[in-house]
Scaffold this motif. Structure first.
Motif, short mmCIF file in Angstrom:
data_model
loop_
_atom_site.label_atom_id
_atom_site.label_comp_id
_atom_site.label_asym_id
_atom_site.label_seq_id
_atom_site.Cartn_x
_atom_site.Cartn_y
_atom_site.Cartn_z
N LEU A 47 1.26 8.30 1.92
CA LEU A 47 -0.11 7.89 1.62
C LEU A 47 -0.33 6.41 1.87
O LEU A 47 -1.46 5.98 2.14
N ILE A 49 -1.05 2.88 3.17
CA ILE A 49 -1.70 2.48 4.42
C ILE A 49 -1.35 1.04 4.78
O ILE A 49 -1.84 0.50 5.76
N GLY A 50 -0.52 0.40 3.98
CA GLY A 50 -0.09 -0.96 4.30
C GLY A 50 -1.16 -2.02 4.14
O GLY A 50 -1.17 -3.00 4.89
N CYS A 51 -2.04 -1.87 3.15
CA CYS A 51 -3.12 -2.84 2.98
C CYS A 51 -2.65 -4.09 2.24
O CYS A 51 -3.32 -5.10 2.25
N LYS A 53 -2.64 -4.74 -0.81
CA LYS A 53 -3.41 -5.08 -2.02
C LYS A 53 -2.47 -5.19 -3.21
O LYS A 53 -2.73 -5.94 -4.14
N LYS A 74 -1.76 -9.19 10.27
CA LYS A 74 -0.81 -8.08 10.49
C LYS A 74 0.54 -8.57 11.02
O LYS A 74 1.49 -7.80 11.08
N PHE A 77 4.06 -7.98 9.43
CA PHE A 77 4.88 -6.78 9.56
C PHE A 77 5.90 -6.86 10.69
O PHE A 77 6.69 -5.94 10.89
N TYR A 105 4.67 2.55 5.87
CA TYR A 105 4.73 1.31 5.10
C TYR A 105 5.53 1.56 3.83
O TYR A 105 5.32 2.57 3.17
N VAL A 191 -4.44 -1.30 -8.51
CA VAL A 191 -5.25 -1.73 -7.37
C VAL A 191 -5.12 -0.79 -6.17
O VAL A 191 -6.02 -0.73 -5.33
N CYS A 192 -4.05 -0.03 -6.09
CA CYS A 192 -3.78 0.76 -4.86
C CYS A 192 -4.98 1.66 -4.53
O CYS A 192 -5.31 2.55 -5.31
N PRO A 193 -5.65 1.42 -3.40
CA PRO A 193 -6.88 2.17 -3.11
C PRO A 193 -6.63 3.63 -2.79
O PRO A 193 -7.50 4.47 -2.99
N VAL A 194 -5.46 3.97 -2.26
CA VAL A 194 -5.19 5.37 -1.91
C VAL A 194 -4.30 6.06 -2.93
O VAL A 194 -3.91 7.19 -2.75
N GLN A 195 -4.02 5.34 -4.00
CA GLN A 195 -3.14 5.85 -5.05
C GLN A 195 -1.83 6.39 -4.48
O GLN A 195 -1.40 7.50 -4.80
N ALA A 196 -1.24 5.59 -3.62
CA ALA A 196 0.09 5.91 -3.14
C ALA A 196 1.10 5.68 -4.26
O ALA A 196 2.20 6.19 -4.23
N THR A 198 1.81 6.11 -8.31
CA THR A 198 1.38 6.84 -9.50
C THR A 198 2.25 6.40 -10.66
O THR A 198 3.47 6.45 -10.58
#
Lengths: 307, 364
Positions: A47, A49-51, A53, A74, A77, A105, A191-196, A198
């Protein structure tokens, strides 16, 4: 008998009586399987995305300098980074073996081992495994030996070498104070926007990870990294790309690191207390024997001289 | 007498068995009486008698008889989580149609309980995270997981403004995906077939001329296969069987050599009868009505346009040749000899002064 390994290790240092020590060893190893409701974090690498955040939020909640370069850049990376004294967590990018799929990521931070090697290596008990799951550090007792840096199987703790006064060991705290006192989630998880990421009870997270793997056998590798590695960690990972291709060390084994030194360390007090007594006894005994032999020798010489 | 009784018994039992059998298969046609799917029957969606969770045997989506078009919303304004960014306007209808090329509506509406209409996200996903039962992602996590998977594939970007406009900043949302650069022609090698080692496929013709819907061939594919901001595009990894299944949907009766040729073939252009602007958009079957092999049609306009008469035919608009009052009053057959509209009329059929089209015109 409710005794923790930490208390036990402390006790062994102070213990004098060998018999008591021996019985405590057996009981501690048999009964302690970790704090029952300890928390943990599950990172789902399919999940992420390497943002970055999480890096930003981590710096914010822990009063660290903001991540350099900024999350928009970027180029960060291009190289594989490690946690350092100014960043408790870093996100690295690894190419996907399937070129049609996006890269993977991987967020890196303290794994919060069930039986932390850093804590067992620490001479002054600056590290402790809290009932909430986090491995925390107490700077006020730290003597700066940096054994923890060497002991960590994941190469996580960093040292503030650039500080002349009061340098500290720096590592992720799983936001222990935020979780325990404010009832909030760790900064990165929140903060994780995609909830990678938990956050939850470690036992729940293992169930969640298993369910995801069972539901999507094609998507995930059938392995929860951290479930058993080095005796289990509070921070765990699931992935769609083999862990060995994502910079994870796969030959750490499942034995807790403190286990390797326990036999030796627990024998130290025995040696320290019994050997002096024993060898003093041996010394006294042999001295006494020599004295007697000398006296006997002297008397026989006298007798020979007389005769 | 006993024979009669026996015969009646046999007949009766046969009838009972038949009725029993029909009654048994009846549940599949049971009509749903409540919820968003009320009014439809089970086999409007399911193709088998006993759908299960692991094999719901659903028809490809959208399923026209269900009337999703009426039930499903066109646009959804997602404002439950409004904070730093303005609410997101989600074009539900457009994504529904995209779902055609993907697996199902279930790509987003997953874990739909049996007998339940497709649930909205917040029915299961809470806004606040639950530390005590972390099994489900929060609403924000669920939205992002669903959207980002595809949106990042083609954009290769994870900037928030790709989907969200920041409050107070009038930044245009950049979520328009790159258009498809459709290939004109593709030549596939087929070395393992001796008689013909080249298969020429005219992609553009299949779409534009033959009017094939994209979903006829492209199903269950990633968006990125066609829409991608980076190169390369068109990543279709299919094996020979998949290709054969696809082409045989229409060309099933053809011989192997019809596709597998020794040389590349030229595209079909309808060159024997160039299509004008009216005929171009039509599907083949609009004119070539007999099923099977397309047969040549008579070039006479009346073959199809039997309703055209002097009174309703707009000569200037359709043929591009305007008629003046004198010519307008004449019958079609006066110029078009024997009412053969395929042959162009000449002036000298009526006029003796050797005038000729296009120097002289029958109108303005």
């Amino acid at each position: 008998m409710s005794i923790t390994r930490r208390q036990f290790l402390g006790m062994t240092g102070a213990a004098g009586a060998a018999g008591l020590v021996g019985s405590s060893v057996a009981q501690a190893q048999e009964h302690f399987t970790g704090w029952p409701d300890r928390y943990g974090v599950l990172t789902d690498l399919t999940l992420c995305i390497g943002c970055r955040k999480c890096e930003e939020a981590c710096a914010r909640v822990n009063d660290l300098p903001p991540p350099e370069p900024s999350p928009e850049d970027k180029s960060v990376f291009d190289e594989i980074r490690r946690t350092d004294a100014q960043s408790y967590t870093v996100v690295n990018r690894f190419p996907n073996p399937d070129p049609d799929k996006p890269p993977v990521y991987v967020k890196k931070q303290c794994m919060h081992c069930n039986e932390p090697a850093c804590a067992s290596a620490c001479l002054v008990s600056a590290f402790s495994k809290t009932p909430e799951g986090a491995v925390t550090y107490n700077a006020s007792v730290c003597i700066g030996c940096r054994y923890c840096l060497m002991a960590c199987p994941f190469y996580i703790p960093a040292y503030e070498y650039d500080k002349a006064l009061k340098p500290r060991v720096m590592k992720c705290t799983m936001c222990h104070d935020r979780v325990k006192e404010e009832g909030k989630l760790p900064g990165c998880v929140e903060v994780c926007p995609v909830q990678a990421l938990t956050f939850g009870k470690r036992s729940d997270l293992i169930r969640l990870a298993r369910e995801r793997i069972i539901r999507n056998p094609d998507k995930y590798i059938d392995h929860i990294y951290g479930e058993h590695e080095v005796g289990g960690t509070s921070w765990m990972y699931i992935t769609g790309v083999p862990f060995e291709q994502l910079g994870f060390n796969m030959d750490l084994g499942i034995t807790p690191y403190p286990e390797f030194t326990r036999g030796f360390l627990s024998s130290v007090p025995l040696v320290l207390t019994l050997w002096p007594v024993f060898f003093t006894g041996v010394y006294l005994f042999s001295r006494r024997r020599n004295e007697i032999a000398k006296e006997e020798g002297d008397s026989s010489h006298e007798e020979e001289a007389k005769s | 007498m006993s024979k009669k009784i026996l015969l009646v018994t046999v007949l009766l039992s046969a009838i009972i068995l038949f009725v029993g059998a029909t009654a048994h298969s009846a549940p599949e046609n049971k009509t749903i009486t409540s919820g968003p799917f009320s009014g439809i029957t089970c086999n409007d969606c399911h193709t088998c008698e006993t759908p299960t969770i692991t094999d719901p045997c659903l028809q490809a989506c959208p399923r026209p008889r269900i009337g999703y078009e009426k039930v499903a919303p066109d646009t959804i304004i997602i404002d439950l989580l409004e904070n730093l960014y303005v609410p997101v306007s989600f074009s539900h209808k457009m994504h529904m149609h995209m779902g055609e090329t993907d697996k199902d509506c279930g790509t987003c509406h997953h874990h739909t309980p049996p007998g339940h209409g497709y649930p909205v996200c917040q029915e299961c996903h809470t806004i606040e995270p639950s530390v005590e039962s972390p099994i489900q992602p929060t609403l924000k996590g669920a939205y992002h997981q669903n959207c980002m998977a595809c949106h990042m594939e083609w954009s290769h970007d994870k900037k928030c403004v790709v989907c969200h406009a920041k409050k107070g900043e009038e930044v245009a949302v950049e979520h328009h995906y790159p258009g498809v650069e459709e290939p004109m022609k593709m030549v596939w090698p087929s070395e393992e077939f001796d008689k013909g080692t080249k298969v020429t496929f005219f992609h553009q013709n299949h779409v534009e001329l033959y009017g094939l819907a994209c979903t006829k061939c492209h199903q269950g594919e990633s968006c990125r296969n066609c829409h991608d901001k980076g190169e390369p595009r068109f990543k279709f990894h299919r094996d020979a069987d998949a290709f054969h299944d696809m082409c045989n949907q229409c060309h099933g009766k053809r011989s192997c050599e019809w596709c597998h040729r020794t040389e590349e073939i030229a595209a079909f252009t309808h060159a024997t009868w160039p299509l004008n602007c009216y005929h171009k958009p039509l599907s083949c079957a609009k004119c070539h009505k007999t099923k099977g092999k397309f047969k040549g049609l008579s070039r006479n306009c009346n073959t199809c346009h039997s309703d055209w008469s002097t009174a309703n035919f707009n000569h200037a608009k359709i043929t591009g040749v305007g008629l003046d009052e004198i010519h307008l009053e004449m019958d079609c057959g006066d110029c078009h000899m024997d009412r053969n509209f395929a042959r162009k009329p000449t002036c000298d059929a009526c006029h003796d002064d050797s005038r000729a089209y296009p120097a002289s015109k029958p109108g303005p």
